[in-house]
Write an enzyme that holds these catalytic residues in place. Sequence first.
Site, PDB file in Angstrom:
ATOM      1  N   SER A  75      45.583 -42.762 109.397  1.00  0.00           N
ATOM      2  CA  SER A  75      45.708 -41.656 109.422  1.00  0.00           C
ATOM      3  C   SER A  75      46.679 -40.265 108.285  1.00  0.00           C
ATOM      4  O   SER A  75      46.839 -39.597 108.740  1.00  0.00           O
ATOM      5  CB  SER A  75      45.653 -40.442 110.762  1.00  0.00           C
ATOM      6  N   SER A 115      38.863 -33.584 111.402  1.00  0.00           N
ATOM      7  CA  SER A 115      40.482 -32.995 110.947  1.00  0.00           C
ATOM      8  C   SER A 115      40.251 -31.586 110.448  1.00  0.00           C
ATOM      9  O   SER A 115      39.158 -31.966 109.496  1.00  0.00           O
ATOM     10  CB  SER A 115      40.688 -33.625 110.251  1.00  0.00           C
ATOM     11  N   TYR A 139      41.691 -39.583 102.994  1.00  0.00           N
ATOM     12  CA  TYR A 139      41.176 -39.952 104.661  1.00  0.00           C
ATOM     13  C   TYR A 139      40.478 -38.670 105.143  1.00  0.00           C
ATOM     14  O   TYR A 139      39.236 -38.844 106.159  1.00  0.00           O
ATOM     15  CB  TYR A 139      42.795 -39.690 104.743  1.00  0.00           C
ATOM     16  N   LYS A 143      36.354 -38.894 107.522  1.00  0.00           N
ATOM     17  CA  LYS A 143      36.496 -37.914 109.014  1.00  0.00           C
ATOM     18  C   LYS A 143      34.704 -37.463 109.232  1.00  0.00           C
ATOM     19  O   LYS A 143      34.540 -37.598 109.821  1.00  0.00           O
ATOM     20  CB  LYS A 143      37.782 -37.116 109.054  1.00  0.00           C
ATOM     21  N   HIS A 185      54.853 -35.932 109.367  1.00  0.00           N
ATOM     22  CA  HIS A 185      54.812 -34.065 110.204  1.00  0.00           C
ATOM     23  C   HIS A 185      56.570 -33.584 109.975  1.00  0.00           C
ATOM     24  O   HIS A 185      56.927 -34.122 110.619  1.00  0.00           O
ATOM     25  CB  HIS A 185      54.170 -34.541 111.485  1.00  0.00           C
ATOM     26  N   LEU A 186      55.610 -32.025 110.151  1.00  0.00           N
ATOM     27  CA  LEU A 186      56.824 -31.298 109.529  1.00  0.00           C
ATOM     28  C   LEU A 186      57.951 -31.381 110.638  1.00  0.00           C
ATOM     29  O   LEU A 186      58.850 -31.224 110.626  1.00  0.00           O
ATOM     30  CB  LEU A 186      56.384 -30.065 109.248  1.00  0.00           C
TER      31      LEU A 186
HETATM   32  N1  LIG Z   1      48.118 -36.258 114.110  1.00  0.00           N
HETATM   33  C1  LIG Z   1      47.342 -34.846 113.275  1.00  0.00           C
HETATM   34  O1  LIG Z   1      48.293 -33.824 113.626  1.00  0.00           O
HETATM   35  C2  LIG Z   1      46.075 -34.857 113.310  1.00  0.00           C
HETATM   36  C3  LIG Z   1      45.071 -33.891 112.378  1.00  0.00           C
HETATM   37  C4  LIG Z   1      44.371 -34.524 112.747  1.00  0.00           C
HETATM   38  C5  LIG Z   1      43.337 -35.421 113.270  1.00  0.00           C
HETATM   39  N2  LIG Z   1      43.766 -36.176 113.616  1.00  0.00           N
HETATM   40  C6  LIG Z   1      43.422 -37.533 114.267  1.00  0.00           C
HETATM   41  O2  LIG Z   1      43.283 -37.932 115.273  1.00  0.00           O
HETATM   42  C7  LIG Z   1      43.815 -39.214 116.205  1.00  0.00           C
HETATM   43  C8  LIG Z   1      45.349 -38.777 116.210  1.00  0.00           C
HETATM   44  O3  LIG Z   1      46.505 -39.232 115.703  1.00  0.00           O
HETATM   45  P1  LIG Z   1      47.456 -39.309 116.146  1.00  0.00           P
HETATM   46  O4  LIG Z   1      48.336 -38.445 115.200  1.00  0.00           O
HETATM   47  O5  LIG Z   1      47.572 -40.062 117.597  1.00  0.00           O
HETATM   48  O6  LIG Z   1      47.757 -40.912 115.198  1.00  0.00           O
HETATM   49  P2  LIG Z   1      48.600 -42.108 115.698  1.00  0.00           P
HETATM   50  O7  LIG Z   1      48.456 -43.337 114.688  1.00  0.00           O
HETATM   51  O8  LIG Z   1      49.178 -42.753 116.324  1.00  0.00           O
HETATM   52  O9  LIG Z   1      46.729 -43.151 117.175  1.00  0.00           O
HETATM   53  C9  LIG Z   1      45.441 -43.105 116.198  1.00  0.00           C
HETATM   54  C10 LIG Z   1      45.787 -44.870 117.411  1.00  0.00           C
HETATM   55  O10 LIG Z   1      44.488 -45.536 116.990  1.00  0.00           O
HETATM   56  C11 LIG Z   1      44.375 -46.719 116.397  1.00  0.00           C
HETATM   57  N3  LIG Z   1      44.004 -47.557 116.105  1.00  0.00           N
HETATM   58  C12 LIG Z   1      43.982 -47.270 114.187  1.00  0.00           C
HETATM   59  N4  LIG Z   1      43.399 -48.210 114.335  1.00  0.00           N
HETATM   60  C13 LIG Z   1      42.390 -48.016 115.156  1.00  0.00           C
HETATM   61  C14 LIG Z   1      41.389 -50.281 115.205  1.00  0.00           C
HETATM   62  N5  LIG Z   1      40.857 -50.022 114.457  1.00  0.00           N
HETATM   63  N6  LIG Z   1      41.552 -50.265 116.419  1.00  0.00           N
HETATM   64  C15 LIG Z   1      41.591 -49.773 117.456  1.00  0.00           C
HETATM   65  N7  LIG Z   1      42.734 -48.656 117.190  1.00  0.00           N
HETATM   66  C16 LIG Z   1      43.297 -48.221 116.358  1.00  0.00           C
HETATM   67  C17 LIG Z   1      46.868 -47.099 116.697  1.00  0.00           C
HETATM   68  O11 LIG Z   1      47.082 -48.015 117.068  1.00  0.00           O
HETATM   69  C18 LIG Z   1      46.796 -45.807 117.057  1.00  0.00           C
HETATM   70  O12 LIG Z   1      47.706 -45.876 117.856  1.00  0.00           O
HETATM   71  C19 LIG Z   1      43.166 -40.100 114.638  1.00  0.00           C
HETATM   72  O13 LIG Z   1      42.029 -40.101 114.023  1.00  0.00           O
HETATM   73  C20 LIG Z   1      44.056 -38.824 113.257  1.00  0.00           C
HETATM   74  O14 LIG Z   1      43.076 -39.373 111.738  1.00  0.00           O
HETATM   75  C21 LIG Z   1      45.553 -36.058 114.001  1.00  0.00           C
END
Ligand SMILES: NC(=O)c1ccc[n+]([C@@H]2O[C@H](COP(=O)([O-])OP(=O)(O)OC[C@H]3O[C@@H](n4cnc5c(N)ncnc54)[C@H](O)[C@@H]3O)[C@@H](O)[C@H]2O)c1
Length: 320
Positions: A75, A115, A139, A143, A185-186
């Site tokens: 992400s 997202s 990215y 999604k 992230h900010l």
């Molecule tokens: N953080 C944000 O502000 C935000 C905003 C919009 C969408 N999202 C989406 O929310 C979800 C979680 O985001 P986050 O910030 O907790 O990210 P993060 O990276 O902390 O969590 C993602 C998790 O998925 C695991 N992972 C990644 N690819 C994998 C795979 N192929 N197989 C198994 N595990 C896998 C990683 O090890 C990690 O633990 C993501 O899909 C991200 O795109 C996040």
Amino acid sequence: MKVLVAGGAGYIGSVVTAALVQADHEAVVLDDLSTGHRDAVPDGVSFVESSLSDVSKVLTRDAGFDAVIHLAAKSLVGESEQRPELYWRENVGGAMDLLDAMRAADVRRIVFSSSSATYGNPEVVPIEEDARTEPTSVYGATKLTIDHMLTGEARVHGLAAVSLRYFNAAGAAYGLGERHATETHLIPIALQVVTGAREKLSVYGTDYPTPDGTCIRDYIHVADLAAAHLLTLEVVQPGEHRIYNLGSGSGYSVRDVVAAVREVTGHPVPVEDGPRRPGDPAKLVASSARIAQDVGWAARHGLTDMVSDAYEVLTARLLN
Ligand SMILES: NC(=O)c1ccc[n+]([C@@H]2O[C@H](COP(=O)([O-])OP(=O)(O)OC[C@H]3O[C@@H](n4cnc5c(N)ncnc54)[C@H](O)[C@@H]3O)[C@@H](O)[C@H]2O)c1
């Protein structure tokens, strides 16, 4: 319900897992730990270290799962522009493997982390779910592609599917906070300045058409996100694909966030004003009216809560 949480060792996934446990669901976390942390998985929850490409070994007919919450993804917007093939394989390929396994195991219910990046540069703010979707990054395109896959899976195979389009997740809950090796992230970046891990905060662009000239984003507390997963998981019906924006409806500028971090922590946060980054829209704010109307969800936490909760968890971690 027995729920497989893909990506449950990550920032948002670990909080969702803790919320499931608190609500007396049974959670099993599958995560390849590529960006997640084993110690973020709440005590007592089964953990399988596995990639989505091997999800069919876990999501078997005999395992008795009722639903999946799918958060596993790459992400980083910038990385997705450098290595698009990685993002298509991991995000879209991973989702295909997951949907195949769900079909084979007859698990017919999913909530997916989509997202705000699916929208790209909005024509109208606040952004509603039927706004034009023109992602400006690979990215965001991955999604949006998965959202389309879920629409088809619901229509053709009767899946009950929800896409939650998060805006900017922030804050901490259940003692679990954000811990990304590459932090983009900010709020965590500003807190790194407070704890001395970083010298100053770069402000990208001070001449946007916003009241203080800096970009405005919609921040949403991770506990509010988790609540939306639990609510929608229960109500979505077979054959439906519901898409919901998740934001607080209030935008905060970069300067607002820096001011909140200064106020909560009592520390100075030196900033360095610089030029705009290409592709950053001036203002991204969600309308979450649809999920409010359909399931009664509303954001309960504001910016000060997000900063203070994140700071509390960060300082506790640094002390340990
Ligand atoms: N953080 C944000 O502000 C935000 C905003 C919009 C969408 N999202 C989406 O929310 C979800 C979680 O985001 P986050 O910030 O907790 O990210 P993060 O990276 O902390 O969590 C993602 C998790 O998925 C695991 N992972 C990644 N690819 C994998 C795979 N192929 N197989 C198994 N595990 C896998 C990683 O090890 C990690 O633990 C993501 O899909 C991200 O795109 C996040």
